[in-house]
Design an enzyme around this catalytic site. Structure first.
Site, short mmCIF file in Angstrom:
data_model
loop_
_atom_site.label_atom_id
_atom_site.label_comp_id
_atom_site.label_asym_id
_atom_site.label_seq_id
_atom_site.Cartn_x
_atom_site.Cartn_y
_atom_site.Cartn_z
N GLY A 82 -4.92 -2.40 5.35
CA GLY A 82 -4.18 -3.57 4.85
C GLY A 82 -4.91 -4.88 5.09
NE ARG A 83 -6.71 -4.41 11.23
CZ ARG A 83 -6.06 -3.27 11.36
NH1 ARG A 83 -4.92 -3.07 10.73
NH2 ARG A 83 -6.55 -2.31 12.13
CG HIS A 96 -5.47 -36.78 16.02
ND1 HIS A 96 -5.61 -38.09 16.43
CD2 HIS A 96 -6.54 -36.51 15.22
CE1 HIS A 96 -6.69 -38.61 15.86
NE2 HIS A 96 -7.27 -37.67 15.13
CE LYS A 125 -3.56 2.14 2.87
NZ LYS A 125 -4.49 1.97 3.98
CD GLU A 128 9.47 -6.01 7.35
OE1 GLU A 128 9.14 -4.92 6.81
OE2 GLU A 128 9.44 -6.19 8.58
CD GLU A 183 -2.06 -5.12 11.87
OE1 GLU A 183 -0.83 -5.15 11.96
OE2 GLU A 183 -2.64 -5.20 10.78
CE LYS A 206 5.70 -1.51 9.80
NZ LYS A 206 4.83 -0.76 8.92
C1 G6Q Z 1 -2.64 -4.05 8.01
C2 G6Q Z 1 -1.40 -3.41 8.39
C3 G6Q Z 1 -0.14 -4.09 7.90
C4 G6Q Z 1 0.24 -3.77 6.47
C5 G6Q Z 1 1.69 -4.21 6.23
C6 G6Q Z 1 2.14 -3.97 4.81
O1 G6Q Z 1 -3.74 -3.64 8.28
O2 G6Q Z 1 -1.46 -2.08 8.03
O3 G6Q Z 1 -0.17 -5.47 8.08
O4 G6Q Z 1 -0.63 -4.41 5.58
O5 G6Q Z 1 2.53 -3.54 7.12
O6 G6Q Z 1 2.06 -2.64 4.48
P1 G6Q Z 1 2.23 -2.18 2.99
O7 G6Q Z 1 1.13 -2.75 2.19
O8 G6Q Z 1 2.17 -0.67 3.02
O9 G6Q Z 1 3.57 -2.68 2.52
#
Ligand code: G6Q
Length: 545
Positions: free
Chosen positions: A270-271, A387, A209, A215, A356, A507
């Protein structure tokens, strides 16, 4: 913002406290004996998902009070505010409009002066055109070969949804293509995802996003090196990389043609983004028509959540039950056990969605809460869990409400596997609820000293979610069901379910520590003594042959 009194001062909350003192000790055995119809009555159904919530430690009165709590907490108003695009994500001053991602093109929703539905469908058309080209082989790589491998590079919300959806809908996917996912900055993840693949047949979808996540950018850079070194030219990047992002500038700076960028908006968390352009890998895997079906399933559950009376509203019922156990029984966790191998990543996906979203300790207005909020969610596909850790759920000392998700039909029917699998769904719900008494154990001829070990107290609550078969549409409805259950919980607790400030500090600190691990010269360390010692130890071990 909805002006509801603080949670503990709400009338329905206080009534629930009294009610809990009265019924908290009643067992499911008693409740079923006194009310033989509850197994038919305490059920609800929407969009092909049947919810049996009769094996919960509740009565009709509990549900009545919980619904009152939802009303007193302003759930209908806050739900309307979400669907209207109001800035319900207060700490980031944004709308939380994932519901717009699945509105049909015939609808319109104007937010901050823009019709977001038009924007959504513009991107969906772009995705459809691109997915069509890749699937048909018209989109070729740098050497003219068709693309056979898709690697999604992303993390958190830009990974968990795509992975879960791909696994869940694999049955519907193009089996001539390979789909892999890289999220971890651990180079092993990248190495294993690219192992055995030819770069000229591989397309990377860089999903971020912000396009600023360390990462993802690190993995994207390694992917770029991998492609360029195998294909011998920087020009290959344009044919082997596309981006999903809200940040065109950074995408261009990375070297991806913004014509091959699929956008979304700051109002998609994001989620909550697997049905946005972040789902591009899903669309390529299952095809645009199936993707549309998934969106239709999401939308149908949105409409149910929006219009069904609270007492017959699946997400509301499920959300309220989470509040009931977390706040009145002090349950710390919720187990989610899908009895479908294709849903093996569903619990991992739900962990982010739930934890989250509702792992917050202050209210919308910044006061510290004086009640427990979001539970720990976890799970594994049944029957594997049976199990392993089910023992603790059956006979341990902790109360763990469990969602058991079952289907009446298998997508891969072989002999009697599916009836055996499904019998476990019903048997587990039964065993957890009713257990086995001392008398029953004794009557089986159990030696006296073993009797206490074999007694199962029961009274362990479950929801059973039963559907016909796992389809793209059903998956959409299932995810939306949990999204709105999370929203219901957050509304009762008056927290911001759409921000995630808690992930920021780690972070920032990692960004500070990384150069200290990398530098050739011994760095001057000014952390706490534990962190300093760990860094020194790491550097020594790293230098060893
Ligand atoms: C979700 C969070 C988080 C995000 C990641 C990746 O709700 O905001 O999990 O999706 O940190 O972020 P980017 O899509 O910006 O790389």
């Amino acid at each position: 913002m909805i002006a509801a009194p603080p949670l503990r001062e709400r009338k329905a909350w206080q009534a629930l406290e009294h009610h809990h003192a009265e019924i908290g000790r009643r067992t499911l055995r008693e409740l079923f004996a006194a009310d033989p119809e509850r197994g038919e009555r305490l059920t609800a159904e929407a969009e092909g998902i049947y919810l049996d919530y009769s094996k919960h430690r509740i009565t009709d009165e509990t549900m009545r009070l919980l619904i009152e709590l939802a009303e007193e907490s302003g759930l209908p108003q806050r739900r309307a505010a979400m669907f209207a695009g109001e800035h319900i994500n207060v700490s980031e001053d944004r709308a939380a409009l994932h519901v717009a991602l699945r509105m049909p093109a015939t609808e319109s929703l104007v937010v901050d002066g823009t019709d977001v539905v038009t924007e959504v469908h513009k991107v969906l058309r772009q995705m459809r055109a691109f997915a069509g080209k890749v699937r048909s082989g018209t989109w070729t790589g740098y050497t003219g070969k068709r693309i056979r491998n898709i690697i999604n590079v992303g993390i958190g919300g830009s990974d968990l949804g795509p992975v879960m959806a791909y696994e869940a809908l694999r049955y519907y996917s193009d089996r001539d293509m390979t789909f892999r996912f890289v999220s971890n900055v651990d180079s092993t993840d990248f190495a294993e995802a690219t192992r055995g693949l030819a770069a000229d047949e591989t397309l990377f979808i860089i999903s971020s996003k912000t396009f600023g996540t360390l990462e993802t950018l690190t993995n994207a850079q390694s992917a770029r090196d991998w492609v360029v070194s195998q294909l011998g030219s920087e020009d290959a990047v344009a044919r082997h990389f596309v981006a999903v992002s809200t940040n065109a500038e950074k995408v261009a700076a990375f070297g991806i043609d913004t014509a091959n960028m699929f956008g979304f908006w700051d109002w998609v968390g994001g989620r909550y983004s697997m049905d946005s352009a972040i789902g591009l890998s899903t669309m390529i895997a299952i095809g645009p028509d199936n993707f549309d079906e998934m969106l239709a399933g999401f939308h149908a559950m949105d409409e149910h959540f929006r219009h069904a009376p609270l007492a017959a509203n699946l997400p509301v019922i499920m959300g309220l039950l989470c509040v009931w156990y977390g706040d009145f029984f002090d349950a710390q966790t919720v187990g989610v056990m899908p009895y479908d191998q294709y849903l093996k990543r569903f619990p991992a996906y739900l962990q982010q969605l739930t934890m989250e979203s509702n792992g917050k300790h202050v209210t919308l207005t910044g006061e510290r809460v004086d009640y427990p909020t979001g539970a720990v969610f976890w799970g594994e596909p049944g029957t594997n869990g049976q199990h392993s850790f089910y023992q603790l759920i059956h006979q341990g000392t902790r109360l763990i409400p469990v969602d058991l998700i079952g289907f009446a039909q298998s997508l891969n029917p072989i002999r009697n596997h599916h009836d055996i699998l499904s019998s476990n769904v019903f048997a587990q719900a039964q065993a957890l609820a009713f257990g086995k008494t001392e008398e029953e154990v004794r009557a089986e001829g159990t030696p006296e000293h073993v009797v206490p070990h074999r007694v199962m107290e029961g009274n362990r609550p479950t929801s059973v979610l039963l559907a016909k078969v796992l389809t793209p549409r059903l998956l959409g409805s299932l995810v939306a069901l949990y999204e709105h259950s999370v929203f219901t919980q957050g509304t009762i607790w008056q927290i911001d379910s759409f921000d995630q400030w808690g992930v920021e500090l780690g972070k920032a600190l990692a960004n500070q520590i990384a150069p200290e691990l990398e530098s050739a010269a011994e760095p001057e360390l000014s952390h706490d003594s534990s962190t300093n010692t760990l860094i020194r130890r790491y550097r020594r071990l790293k230098a060893m042959s």
